[in-house]
Design an enzyme around this catalytic site. Structure first.
Site, mmCIF file in Angstrom:
data_model
loop_
_atom_site.group_PDB
_atom_site.id
_atom_site.type_symbol
_atom_site.label_atom_id
_atom_site.label_comp_id
_atom_site.label_asym_id
_atom_site.label_seq_id
_atom_site.Cartn_x
_atom_site.Cartn_y
_atom_site.Cartn_z
ATOM 1 N N ASP A 131 0.583 5.750 4.807
ATOM 2 C CA ASP A 131 1.000 6.366 6.068
ATOM 3 C C ASP A 131 0.738 7.871 6.045
ATOM 4 O O ASP A 131 0.877 8.523 5.006
ATOM 5 C CB ASP A 131 2.490 6.104 6.285
ATOM 6 N N ASN A 135 -1.062 -2.732 15.154
ATOM 7 C CA ASN A 135 -2.035 -1.651 15.311
ATOM 8 C C ASN A 135 -3.039 -1.903 16.432
ATOM 9 O O ASN A 135 -3.728 -0.971 16.872
ATOM 10 C CB ASN A 135 -2.797 -1.418 14.002
#
Length: 251
Positions: free
Chosen positions: A23, A71
């Site tokens: 991340d 996503n």
């Protein structure tokens, strides 16, 4: 669902399975006044560094979160760029990974990926399935809730067809229906960038894993950062729901 690897590791040392939520690519790029794709490209380089360092740090299995089922909600251009980077990574690194004894396995809903990505996945599986030095699992189009739901449907179908009974369902059998089947238990889950969420990643598998949250943004990650997380992990006492006999005696 992909089948599990034929073998999960050899040698005297116990398997050490580490998972990473990679991340911070977007924030890393923003801090440099660049578009998000710039951060994703740097993130691929960080992945290379981390994979290269992992075996020397005692890691035998690594699962990385590359692209989640959620996503797809991102802008179409970013999704396209991410898919292109994933394809480029497999194409450019597959020879080296195969030569270095890395078994590459893609977990997740592979059928939902574009055709060219599915072809890359199949090539990676075919060329590296016999390797045993290090196991790299890439979670691609993966979501833990969807994976658990699919496993439940599979078992329900087995019961309906008379291939199983309800009483046959155990944690071990259910775990064998997940896309992570065949892997050793998850020992350590790392999330970078300072966030403290699982984000629908390995929810079943993380039941007794240790969590380490690091402030470093993923493009800055490397072997030293992984080593720091492992140092923290090795300082902890893992009880798996039990307590030490001395603790009970002194209570």
């Amino acid at each position: 669902m992909p089948s599990g690897p034929d073998h999960i590791g050899t040698g005297a040392a116990a398997p050490l399975h580490v998972a990473i939520i990679m991340d911070g690519n977007g924030r890393w790029a923003k801090a440099r006044r660049q578009i998000r794709t710039f951060g994703h490209k740097a993130g691929v380089d960080a992945l290379r560094k981390t994979i290269s360092a992992a075996p020397g740090l005692g890691v035998t299995h690594m699962t990385v979160f590359a692209f989640s089922t959620e996503n797809w909600r991102r802008p179409a251009t970013e999704v396209s760029d991410l898919m292109g980077l994933l394809k480029a990574f497999i194409r450019s690194d597959l020879d080296r990974l195969a030569r270095e004894g890395v078994c590459v396995r893609i977990i997740g809903h592979v059928e939902g990926l574009p055709k060219d990505i599915r072809e890359c996945v199949e090539e990676a599986h075919t060329r590296t399935k016999g390797n045993t030095r290090f196991y790299l699992q890439v979670a691609l189009n993966y979501g833990a809730q969807a994976d658990i739901l699919e496993a439940a449907k599979t078992f329900a179908s087995q019961v309906k067809l008379g291939e199983a009974r309800l009483d046959d369902l155990t944690p071990e059998r259910f775990g064998g229906l997940l896309s992570t089947n065949g892997l050793p238990p998850l020992d350590l889950l790392i999330r970078t960038s300072g966030e403290h969420r699982l984000s629908n990643f390995l929810l079943w598998e993380a039941a007794y894993a240790e969590f380490v949250f690091q402030d470093v943004l993923w493009p800055d990650y490397d072997g030293a950062a992984l080593g720091a997380a492992l140092d923290e992990f090795r300082r902890r006492e893992r009880r798996f729901g039990a307590v030490e006999a001395t603790d009970v005696a002194s209570a």
